[in-house]
Design a protein around this motif. Structure first.
Motif, PDB file in Angstrom:
ATOM      1  N   THR A 131      56.589  38.572  37.437  1.00 50.52           N
ATOM      2  CA  THR A 131      55.377  37.756  37.616  1.00 50.52           C
ATOM      3  C   THR A 131      54.431  38.366  38.650  1.00 50.52           C
ATOM      4  O   THR A 131      54.855  38.745  39.746  1.00 50.52           O
ATOM      5  CB  THR A 131      55.766  36.335  38.055  1.00 50.52           C
TER       6      THR A 131
ATOM      7  N   MET B  28      49.794  38.849  39.692  1.00 51.24           N
ATOM      8  CA  MET B  28      48.419  38.391  39.437  1.00 51.24           C
ATOM      9  C   MET B  28      47.408  39.439  39.902  1.00 51.24           C
ATOM     10  O   MET B  28      47.746  40.362  40.645  1.00 51.24           O
ATOM     11  CB  MET B  28      48.137  37.022  40.069  1.00 51.24           C
TER      12      MET B  28
ATOM     13  N   PRO C 259      40.751  34.645  39.131  1.00 46.60           N
ATOM     14  CA  PRO C 259      41.888  35.438  38.642  1.00 46.60           C
ATOM     15  C   PRO C 259      41.432  36.237  37.412  1.00 46.60           C
ATOM     16  O   PRO C 259      40.626  35.740  36.618  1.00 46.60           O
ATOM     17  CB  PRO C 259      42.920  34.384  38.242  1.00 46.60           C
TER      18      PRO C 259
ATOM     19  N   ILE D  69      45.931  32.684  35.198  1.00 48.18           N
ATOM     20  CA  ILE D  69      46.095  32.982  36.632  1.00 48.18           C
ATOM     21  C   ILE D  69      47.187  34.036  36.879  1.00 48.18           C
ATOM     22  O   ILE D  69      46.906  35.096  37.415  1.00 48.18           O
ATOM     23  CB  ILE D  69      46.352  31.734  37.515  1.00 48.18           C
ATOM     24  N   THR D  70      48.424  33.733  36.501  1.00 49.57           N
ATOM     25  CA  THR D  70      49.490  34.730  36.672  1.00 49.57           C
ATOM     26  C   THR D  70      49.893  35.311  35.324  1.00 49.57           C
ATOM     27  O   THR D  70      49.620  34.725  34.267  1.00 49.57           O
ATOM     28  CB  THR D  70      50.730  34.120  37.346  1.00 49.57           C
TER      29      THR D  70
END
Ligand SMILES: Cc1cc2nc3c(=O)[nH]c(=O)nc-3n(C[C@H](O)[C@H](O)[C@H](O)COP(=O)(O)O)c2cc1C
Length: 311
Positions: A203, A205, A214, A219-220
């Motif tokens: 994970t 970003m 982002p 977002i991630t």
């Protein structure tokens, strides 16, 4: 003078999760479509195994764009496991794959244990699917969205439930977003896994400094590619030392040399993922590089290299 005997064809074959593979090169789920998309660039019959895009019970549209961002030595993706669903896969995609001599592995995911079980049971008597790869990196909706693969208890629960639902060989694909991969690997083995594959994406970003938003709508996302290879190699080595079942190495492999590191660490096969986006013939070039390495080292079989790390 070169005294090496080059007049032999090294044996790359490997038996893993009930399958006899001509070689240990597999395609990583989600990076090779349903196989057919690559038929004009890759001789699919040369591959060890084809692992298709992750399948769910119902078709899934995935996340909103942007879903992919390039990063240093890798990429972030938040595709959101978009796929056609198991029924359309069996009806529309499987007939092509069944004509190949290369075994096909169905990668599955669910949001509940019942969904995993439903998929495994549906696939159980489907001809042309040699094994099931279970992606346990997905959020467990009944446990507040924590991924199945990060909690040793839920790893055991999902693996043992899928084991009961299907006779097919089971490859459990582990998440790297954990602190103790050895325990997770052991729980998967105890649950009935025939093999493990790791790692899935890490994970991460990325932020656009001009908009301060982002870069991914989600977002991630999951980091993949050469950036993650040292982490993958470390985790594969730890898993190999924790279990007796075969381990399949995944993460940042773009060359034969990368793959060889995983074999020396103890992996019995490898999967090629992001490299397919950079170079659609990556799998075949890696295969050719393995043969060259064995010939130049006068090694008759690749198996002799597995787990030969010198400490
Ligand atoms: C665009 C994309 C889609 C992916 N989709 C899946 C998927 O559906 N199921 C799964 O188990 N892994 C999926 N993965 C993870 C890969 O199979 C692989 O574990 C990961 O990318 C690390 O290998 P790599 O660095 O060689 O890409 C996906 C990865 C990427 C980049």
């Amino acid at each position: 003078m070169n005294t090496i005997n080059n007049n032999f064809i090294p044996d790359l074959s490997v038996d893993i999760a009930g399958m006899h593979l001509k070689n240990p090169i597999m395609t990583a789920s989600g990076t090779f479509g349903y196989g057919e998309e690559f038929k004009d660039v890759v001789d699919l019959n040369l591959l060890g195994a084809i692992i298709v895009k992750g399948l769910s019970l119902a078709p899934a549209p995935g996340n909103k764009p942007p879903r992919i961002v390039e990063t240093a030595c890798g990429m972030l993706n938040a595709i959101g496991l978009e796929n056609v669903g198991i029924e359309a896969f069996v009806r529309d995609k499987l007939p092509f794959l069944k004509k190949l001599s290369t075994p096909m592995v169905a990668n599955i995911y669910g949001k509940t244990i019942d969904e995993y079980v439903g998929l495994a049971a549906r696939i159980d008597d489907v001809d042309g699917i040699s094994a099931i790869e279970v992606n346990i990196s997905c959020p467990n909706v009944k446990a507040g969205g924590v991924a199945f693969g990060v909690d040793p208890r839920s790893v055991y629960q999902v693996v043992s439930a899928v084991r009961k639902a299907s006779q097919k060989p089971l490859i459990i694909k582990l998440s790297p977003n954990v602190s103790d991969i050895a325990t997770i690997a052991q729980r998967a083995e105890e649950g009935g896994a025939d093999a493990l594959s790791l790692i899935n994406t890490i994970t991460g970003m990325a932020i656009d400094i001009h908009t301060r938003k982002p870069k991914l709508a989600n977002i991630t996302g999951g980091l993949s590619g050469p950036a993650i290879k040292p982490i993958a190699l470390r985790m594969v080595w730890q898993a190999v030392n924790a279990v007796k079942i075969p381990v399949i190495g995944i993460g940042g492999i773009v060359s034969a040399e990368d793959a060889l590191e995983f074999f020396i660490a103890g992996a019995s096969a490898v999967q090629i993922g992001t490299a397919n986006f950079m170079n659609p013939s990556a799998t075949i070039e890696i295969l050719e590089g393995l043969t060259r390495y064995l010939k130049s080292n006068n090694m008759a079989t690749l198996r002799n290299l597995y787990g030969t790390l010198v400490l």
